[in-house]
Write an enzyme that holds these catalytic residues in place. Structure first.
Site, PDB file in Angstrom:
ATOM      1  N   TYR A 161      14.290  20.809  15.733  1.00 37.64           N
ATOM      2  CA  TYR A 161      14.776  21.730  16.768  1.00 37.64           C
ATOM      3  C   TYR A 161      13.900  21.612  18.021  1.00 37.64           C
ATOM      4  O   TYR A 161      13.694  22.586  18.734  1.00 37.64           O
ATOM      5  CB  TYR A 161      14.758  23.176  16.247  1.00 37.64           C
ATOM      6  CG  TYR A 161      15.789  23.478  15.165  1.00 37.64           C
ATOM      7  CD1 TYR A 161      16.636  22.500  14.666  1.00 37.64           C
ATOM      8  CD2 TYR A 161      15.928  24.757  14.643  1.00 37.64           C
ATOM      9  CE1 TYR A 161      17.571  22.774  13.681  1.00 37.64           C
ATOM     10  CE2 TYR A 161      16.869  25.046  13.656  1.00 37.64           C
ATOM     11  CZ  TYR A 161      17.683  24.044  13.175  1.00 37.64           C
ATOM     12  OH  TYR A 161      18.615  24.332  12.205  1.00 37.64           O
ATOM     13  N   LYS A 205      10.032  15.817   3.445  1.00 37.02           N
ATOM     14  CA  LYS A 205      10.809  14.628   3.060  1.00 37.02           C
ATOM     15  C   LYS A 205      10.033  13.403   3.537  1.00 37.02           C
ATOM     16  O   LYS A 205      10.555  12.522   4.225  1.00 37.02           O
ATOM     17  CB  LYS A 205      12.208  14.721   3.712  1.00 37.02           C
ATOM     18  CG  LYS A 205      13.207  13.681   3.243  1.00 37.02           C
ATOM     19  CD  LYS A 205      13.689  13.851   1.818  1.00 37.02           C
ATOM     20  CE  LYS A 205      14.603  12.716   1.425  1.00 37.02           C
ATOM     21  NZ  LYS A 205      14.959  12.709   0.006  1.00 37.02           N
ATOM     22  N   ASP A 210      15.338  17.858  -0.893  1.00 34.41           N
ATOM     23  CA  ASP A 210      16.600  17.797  -1.641  1.00 34.41           C
ATOM     24  C   ASP A 210      16.410  18.321  -3.067  1.00 34.41           C
ATOM     25  O   ASP A 210      17.192  19.136  -3.565  1.00 34.41           O
ATOM     26  CB  ASP A 210      17.206  16.382  -1.632  1.00 34.41           C
ATOM     27  CG  ASP A 210      16.169  15.272  -1.721  1.00 34.41           C
ATOM     28  OD1 ASP A 210      14.967  15.575  -1.756  1.00 34.41           O
ATOM     29  OD2 ASP A 210      16.569  14.090  -1.778  1.00 34.41           O
ATOM     30  N   ASP A 248      15.529  26.495   7.725  1.00 35.68           N
ATOM     31  CA  ASP A 248      16.781  27.139   8.119  1.00 35.68           C
ATOM     32  C   ASP A 248      17.814  26.984   6.998  1.00 35.68           C
ATOM     33  O   ASP A 248      18.474  27.940   6.571  1.00 35.68           O
ATOM     34  CB  ASP A 248      17.284  26.467   9.408  1.00 35.68           C
ATOM     35  CG  ASP A 248      18.180  27.370  10.216  1.00 35.68           C
ATOM     36  OD1 ASP A 248      18.335  28.545   9.842  1.00 35.68           O
ATOM     37  OD2 ASP A 248      18.735  26.899  11.236  1.00 35.68           O
ATOM     38  N   ASP A 299      19.332  29.989   4.264  1.00 41.45           N
ATOM     39  CA  ASP A 299      20.757  30.362   4.158  1.00 41.45           C
ATOM     40  C   ASP A 299      21.232  30.144   2.721  1.00 41.45           C
ATOM     41  O   ASP A 299      21.957  30.962   2.162  1.00 41.45           O
ATOM     42  CB  ASP A 299      21.624  29.514   5.098  1.00 41.45           C
ATOM     43  CG  ASP A 299      21.880  30.205   6.439  1.00 41.45           C
ATOM     44  OD1 ASP A 299      20.952  30.876   6.920  1.00 41.45           O
ATOM     45  OD2 ASP A 299      22.994  30.075   6.984  1.00 41.45           O
TER      46      ASP A 299
END
Ligand code: NAD
Length: 333
Positions: free
Chosen positions: A124, A169, A200, A224, A228
């Site tokens: 971001y 990652k 993952d 983020d 969620d």
């Protein structure tokens, strides 16, 4: 306390007034500063946020924020990214814990973890080149940014189970090696037990065995997405609060967005926003008021007053009124 109040767009206009009623019921002396930001303002004026708005936010002690719509228009500057960067609120704190009488997807209540998301860099970064054939976004990981979020997460872990999980990652994105190394070094220096997980695999493990996690620190986009996803463990996005914390400023908002599919129907769940207000009160050191808000939310859920996302038939207003009434009756005693 000077409190900036941003309703924003969509359901933000329905949930923030309810949270403000809760604040008023607590009788806390607050100077409220309404600030209009977001897509509605952009459509009306051509600006979603102005320099003047940023100065107003900087002049307040903290911000209570609803939600805003962010269209995929390259000319639209993300309001949230702008605020997080301008006010340098680097730590996004998203507690994931079960609520009474609410079933999440696993129908279990033995988990309680916090996602600590780096809030100012990563994917971001806002550094983008948009083309017809190729578009790129630059992923920025800095030692300074990684260090301060790792320090924040370690401090939080120390007050909890002292367990930190670093999510990354780095096997594929080499920029994450720096994040991982700095988080590990910081955990060692702070004597915090730590392990790391690839993002993952972490997504899977969080859904299979959420009880294994305490404080989870990660980069911007991963945090983020994981938060969620974790909302499903709790019972929905309408329940998940968050805080954005910096050295000088703090900003409290539900994890969810402007929910255009239900906006204007009066059925948005206000609990995520009311629990964000609770986080604001804790940040301010007002622990009694914070625990009263939590008690009132628990009471409301326990007596079955709930919006349709939780299988109920109550409106946003009715949930808010039950919470306000409980607070008022407790304060009268
Ligand atoms: P969303 O979070 O707005 O909604 C996702 C789903 O959750 C929808 O089905 C919605 O009805 C439901 N939901 C969300 N809040 C709820 C509530 N309080 N009560 C009951 N149900 C609720 O995500 P989206 O639909 O992908 O995004 C809509 C807009 O919001 C987009 O423009 C997006 O950019 C923006 N957004 C803003 C923020 C923010 O302001 N912090 C965060 C995420 C998305």
């Amino acid at each position: 306390m000077r409190l900036a109040i941003v309703e924003g767009d969509g359901v933000g206009k329905e949930i923030i007034p309810v949270a403000v009623n809760v604040l008023d019921a607590l009788g806390i002396d607050v100077e409220k500063v309404p600030v209009e930001l977001g897509y509605g303002k952009w459509e009306r004026t051509g600006f979603a946020i102005t320099d003047e708005d940023i100065e107003i936010l900087k002049g307040c002690d903290c911000v209570l924020f609803g939600a805003i719509t962010t269209p995929p228009d390259p000319n639209y500057k993300s309001v949230l990214l702008t605020i997080r960067k301008e006010l340098d609120m680097y730590a996004n704190i998203r507690p994931i814990r079960p609520l009474p009488s609410v079933k999440g997807i696993l129908d279990r209540s033995d988990f309680n973890f916090v996602i600590v998301r780096e809030n100012t860099e990563g994917l971001y970064s806002g550094i983008e080149e948009i083309g017809d054939e190729v578009s790129t976004t630059k992923r920025v990981i800095s030692r300074k940014g990684s260090k301060r979020i790792a320090e924040y997460a370690c401090k939080l872990a120390k007050g909890r189970r002292n367990e930190l999980t670093i999510v990354h990652k780095s096997n594929v994105m080499k920029s994450d090696k720096l994040f991982l190394d700095v988080c590990r070094e910081t955990a060692v220096a702070n004597e915090v037990n730590h392990r790391d997980e690839l993002v993952d695999s972490m997504a899977y493990k969080l859904l299979i065995s959420p009880e294994n996690y305490d404080v989870v620190v990660t980069t911007n986009l991963f945090g983020d997405i994981l938060s969620d996803m974790s909302a499903a463990l709790v019972g929905g996005l309408g329940l998940l609060p968050s805080a954005n914390i910096g050295e000088k400023h703090a900003f409290f908002e539900p994890v969810h967005g402007s929910a255009p599919d239900i906006a204007g129907k009066g059925i948005a769940n206000p609990i995520a926003t009311i629990l964000s207000l609770k986080m604001l009160l804790e940040w301010r050191g007002d622990m009694e008021a914070a625990s009263l808000v939590e008690e009132a939310v628990d009471y409301c859920l326990n007596i079955g007053i709930r919006t349709p996302d939780l299988g109920g038939s109550n409106s946003t207003q009715e949930v808010g009124s039950a919470i306000v009434d409980h607070i008022r009756s407790r304060l009268k005693k």
